[in-house]
Enzyme design. Structure first.
Site, short mmCIF file in Angstrom:
data_model
loop_
_atom_site.label_atom_id
_atom_site.label_comp_id
_atom_site.label_asym_id
_atom_site.label_seq_id
_atom_site.Cartn_x
_atom_site.Cartn_y
_atom_site.Cartn_z
N GLU A 109 -3.12 -0.16 8.14
CA GLU A 109 -2.05 0.23 8.98
C GLU A 109 -2.11 -0.17 10.44
OE1 GLU A 109 -0.86 4.50 9.25
OE2 GLU A 109 -1.43 4.96 7.18
N ARG A 152 0.82 -1.05 -0.01
CA ARG A 152 -0.05 -0.06 0.04
C ARG A 152 0.84 1.25 0.11
NH1 ARG A 152 -2.46 3.04 4.76
NH2 ARG A 152 -3.95 4.56 3.59
N GLU A 156 -6.83 8.36 6.35
CA GLU A 156 -7.34 9.39 7.71
C GLU A 156 -7.56 10.95 7.62
OE1 GLU A 156 -3.72 8.77 10.08
OE2 GLU A 156 -3.75 6.50 9.99
N TYR A 160 -3.94 1.57 15.77
CA TYR A 160 -2.68 1.85 16.64
C TYR A 160 -3.16 1.50 18.08
CZ TYR A 160 -0.30 3.57 12.37
OH TYR A 160 0.15 3.47 11.40
N HIS A 176 -2.68 11.12 0.81
CA HIS A 176 -2.07 11.01 2.11
C HIS A 176 -1.29 12.27 2.60
CE1 HIS A 176 -0.55 7.59 4.99
NE2 HIS A 176 -0.10 8.86 5.66
N ASN A 189 -7.07 1.82 9.82
CA ASN A 189 -5.74 1.98 10.48
C ASN A 189 -6.00 2.19 12.03
OD1 ASN A 189 -5.10 2.61 7.96
ND2 ASN A 189 -4.43 4.86 8.17
O1 IFM Z 1 3.06 7.77 10.09
C1 IFM Z 1 1.78 7.82 10.10
C2 IFM Z 1 0.97 7.74 8.80
O2 IFM Z 1 1.18 8.64 7.79
C3 IFM Z 1 -0.54 7.81 9.09
N1 IFM Z 1 -1.17 6.90 10.16
C4 IFM Z 1 -0.41 6.58 11.03
C5 IFM Z 1 1.32 6.58 11.05
C6 IFM Z 1 1.93 6.66 12.37
O3 IFM Z 1 1.85 7.81 12.78
#
Ligand code: IFM
Length: 463
Positions: A365, A73, A162, A292, A117, A290
């Protein structure tokens, strides 16, 4: 074992890796301008060379092949392809992505293309940026052109990466480019990013190329710090701004009423025009997620600490809910200060399957920054990252077993790169990059991921 056909990928974005900011007719982006402003990026870092992927893409694709990735990606840089964001297209810019895609295909790696992006052409910001409705239309034109040029070889497309970050870090907190701190403008930006998604989907669908098209959101489960009414209200508000404002728009064609009420003192929402939400909520072939971390929040005045402070001087991205505090719930944290919590990924995936129209899901992500050290023996040992990815993959597997239509996973990131306002200090890569020499070295997480892909599943608990 993961189902046959499960997509095993890794992700990057153009601005974070390419460099070559003035090569071959590329225009200026808002991030170029932002990096030139003092105090915006830790250490004054910039992406002039980044990790030189623009010149080294062949070697990087070879690395992906060595890892056994089935998909990659990446994003295209709007100012590289259309320097001013409207008007003339730059054939040399498009050619770079054609060469990249052809290289991927020659190794049997499926290209997954993200159209935006975060590197908006500066000329469009000068004309108002995302708070201006016209930017959505410009984006749809851009999407149509890129799609017309590349859909013969790229099947999987996503629109805006995002949108929460572009809108609220770009125009409310000012932590990201263009660095504005204007809550009302941020809200307009959020809507216009959603509209840009909807209009781009329409424009691409009109070309009948058989592409798989999706949107991409960054989601966090939000937990109240206590059962108090104030904390529960804080959780509702942050969930509304972070998750539901985008999910409801993209998947249900509506904005959540409670969020609009929370924001009514900031704007009368007259920028939402008839037909916008129908366009935004048109059916998608997939949703890219995404993930985290989890947020734990408190609504008690003065009762909370910020869990992950911004690296530079910036305001709050939480417009209308600036009083909410982000509490550290005591879990281990990554080098970003983000709490590690794979149970939050399970919750997120179950929520999507339970509360939204069912659509194929991909983790587009997931990963972690740690303070990696290049060893004297030439290796980079990153057990924390292995443990992070392993735990999240285990969770993906459990979610699939429970009936969630999850079809793939992309690690963030393939290689260490430019982490926006944090500069090069935060390393997310499976592959270590020496920023002096640009040498690439697979970390132990890359070797572990390659084994996992080869096996088609998890081999055993990471040590
Ligand atoms: O590096 C970023 C990415 O560009 C977008 N999502 C989160 C990642 C980590 O912060």
């Amino acid at each position: 074992m993961f189902p046959t056909g499960f997509v095993w990928g890794a992700a990057t974005s153009a601005y974070q890796i390419e460099g070559g900011l003035s090569a071959d007719g590329r225009g200026t982006s808002i991030w170029d301008s932002f990096c030139r402003q003092e105090g915006r990026i830790v250490g004054g870092d910039h992406a002039e060379t980044a990790i030189d992927h623009y010149n080294r893409y062949r070697d990087d694709v070879k690395l992906m092949a060595d890892l056994g990735l089935t998909a990659y990606r990446f994003s295209v840089s709007w100012p590289r392809i259309q320097p001013d964001g409207s008007g003339a297209y730059n054939a040399k810019g498009l050619d770079f992505y054609k060469r990249l895609v052809d290289e991927l295909l020659s190794y049997g790696i499926d290209p997954w293309l993200t159209l935006y992006h975060w590197d908006l052409p500066q000329a469009l910001e000068d004309a108002g940026g995302w708070p201006a409705r016209d930017t959505s239309k410009r984006f749809a034109d851009f999407a149509a052109t890129v799609h017309a040029e590349l859909s013969d070889r790229v099947r999987n497309w996503s629109t805006v990466n995002e949108p929460w970050c572009s809108a609220f870090l770009g125009y409310a907190s000012g932590e990201h480019a263009p660095g504005r701190r204007e809550p009302a403008a941020a809200l307009r930006a959020a809507h216009h990013l959603n509209l840009a998604h909807g209009l781009a989907v329409q424009a691409m669908r009109a070309q009948n190329a058989g592409s798989q098209i999706g949107g991409c959101v960054n989601l966090y489960p939000v937990t109240p710090a206590t059962a108090s009414e104030a904390d529960q209200d804080a959780a509702r508000r942050i969930d509304g701004l972070q998750n539901r404002f985008f999910l409801d728009a993209l998947l249900k064609g509506a904005y959540p009423e409670d969020v609009l009420a929370d924001l009514s003192h900031i704007s009368d929402m007259s920028f939402i025009q008839d037909g916008d939400l129908a366009a935004i909520g048109a059916p998608l072939d997939m949703l890219l997620v995404n993930y985290y971390s989890r947020f734990t929040v408190s609504g008690a005045p003065g009762g909370a600490v910020s869990a992950a402070a911004a690296p530079t001087d910036s305001g709050s991205p939480w417009i209308g809910s600036e009083h909410v505090g982000f509490v550290n719930a005591g879990r281990p944290v990554t080098a970003m200060g983000w709490e590690v919590d794979d149970s939050g990924l399970y919750e997120t995936l179950r929520r999507l399957a339970d509360e939204y129209p069912r659509v194929p899901l991909y983790i587009s992500e997931n990963g972690a920054a740690y303070d990696d050290v290049f060893g004297e023996d030439g290796t980079v040992h990153d057990p924390d990252r292995v443990a992070y990815i392993e735990a999240h993959l285990r969770t993906c597997h459990a979610a699939i077993e429970s009936g969630v239509p999850l079809q793939g996973y992309f690690a963030w990131s393939l290689m260490d790169n430019f982490e926006w306002a944090w500069g090069y200090g935060k390393r997310f890569g499976l592959v270590y990059v020496d920023y002096e020499t640009q040498a690439r070295t697979m970390k132990s997480s890359a070797l572990w991921y390659a084994d996992t892909i080869r096996h088609g599943g998890l081999l055993g608990r990471a040590q």
